[in-house]
Enzyme design. Sequence first.
Site, PDB file in Angstrom:
ATOM      1  N   HIS A  67       0.807  -1.231   0.000  1.00 51.08           N
ATOM      2  CA  HIS A  67       0.000   0.000   0.000  1.00 51.08           C
ATOM      3  C   HIS A  67       0.833   1.271   0.000  1.00 51.08           C
ATOM      4  O   HIS A  67       0.312   2.352  -0.258  1.00 51.08           O
ATOM      5  CB  HIS A  67      -0.904   0.031   1.233  1.00 51.08           C
ATOM      6  N   ASP A 280       2.452  -6.252   2.478  1.00 48.15           N
ATOM      7  CA  ASP A 280       1.302  -5.504   3.004  1.00 48.15           C
ATOM      8  C   ASP A 280       1.789  -4.209   3.669  1.00 48.15           C
ATOM      9  O   ASP A 280       1.171  -3.706   4.610  1.00 48.15           O
ATOM     10  CB  ASP A 280       0.476  -6.348   3.998  1.00 48.15           C
TER      11      ASP A 280
HETATM   12 ZN    ZN Z   1      -3.408  -4.924   2.631  1.00 48.64          ZN
END
Ligand code: ZN
Length: 395
Positions: A67, A280
Amino acid sequence: MSKQAVLWINGTFYTPGKIIRNGSMLVNTEGKIESIGSNPIDSPPNTLVKDLKGRTILPGFIDIHVHGGDGFSVMNATFEDLNGMSIFHAKNGTTSFLATTTTSSREKTQNALDCAARSLKVGLNGADLLGVHLEGPFINEKRRGAQNKSEIRKPDLVELEDYLMASGNSIRLVTIASEVENGMKAVNYLADKGVTVSIGHSDATFQQVNEAVSNGVSHTTHHFNGMRPLHHREPGVAGAGLMLTELTTELIGDGIHVHPEVVKFLFETKGAGKVCMITDAVFCAGLPDGDYDSVTVSEGQVYLKDGSSLAGSSLTMIQALKNVMNFTGYSLEQILPSLTLVPARQIKVDEYKGSLEKGKDADFLIVDDELSILSTCVKGREVFSSEHEIESITN
Ligand SMILES: [Zn+2]
């Protein structure tokens, strides 16, 4: 792309199933691997020769769930954000990635997708952007983790179609809870379009996952996190991911999201060929401990400020590799596919990414014996060096 072909000599090259010592790799002017093998290999006149002096060359890592990083975030929807995170993650071994959204309003999601589409055309200065991973908003509130509860919605095919359009058809992966109303319709719609569908932030039962798999789901999102856990009377998503060979399971290898012993168990159960390592990582990856907007970073872990949930990670791919080698006792060559060929296969770019093989993009890392990254090259072009400044990069 470099204007001159480059012949890398005297390196140890990690290729699929084989480590080539005293090897060479010829990278052509298109930034692709022209040939790779034992010394010596032929090269055209005017080729630049670079001596690796015995150093190790690894295929670059592909992070399909990231992200942000270094203060930059996909959801800010600017070129500077995508470019900034691409440079940060290139420094940490990532040579290509999917810009990953989070559950947000339709407008914000659309903006992030527009931005990804524009950035894909221009190209980034660090890791190569391969497209988008849409994580939410079509998830199950019950397993939302740190995803924004008020923006979770039921899958809507019109909305999905708008997103595909906004992204310039670059959405390669969608995380979805197939058990919610309209969930299976969305799975079918996406699978028909050739988009990889991942079950995640889901409360599905084993039977529901099984059904989703027969409708085209082939992946799970950050396995064990944000999903119905394994219970011996109801194996849930976690159990289904372990048992169904059709599913490749994502893994956040920081030792916090998933206990080191469970990481080992996952590799032993699924095999590295069915584990897809991801970071992540969120915007605060690479930033010091402290309070940022809605999250707190403490000892490198990212939590919602109220402490109710982990909120992504500050992990990097090279750190994940080192961690998982340590947790499992597996060798570098055993773990490597989980950061390279497996993600490439899952998002269908393995024809040109994911390994050091003739005809593929020259995306590679030069590392020392401690796996510190000395240099990162994307399509033959050096985008990071620990030893010297990178000359100004023009696209
Ligand atoms: Zn995620």
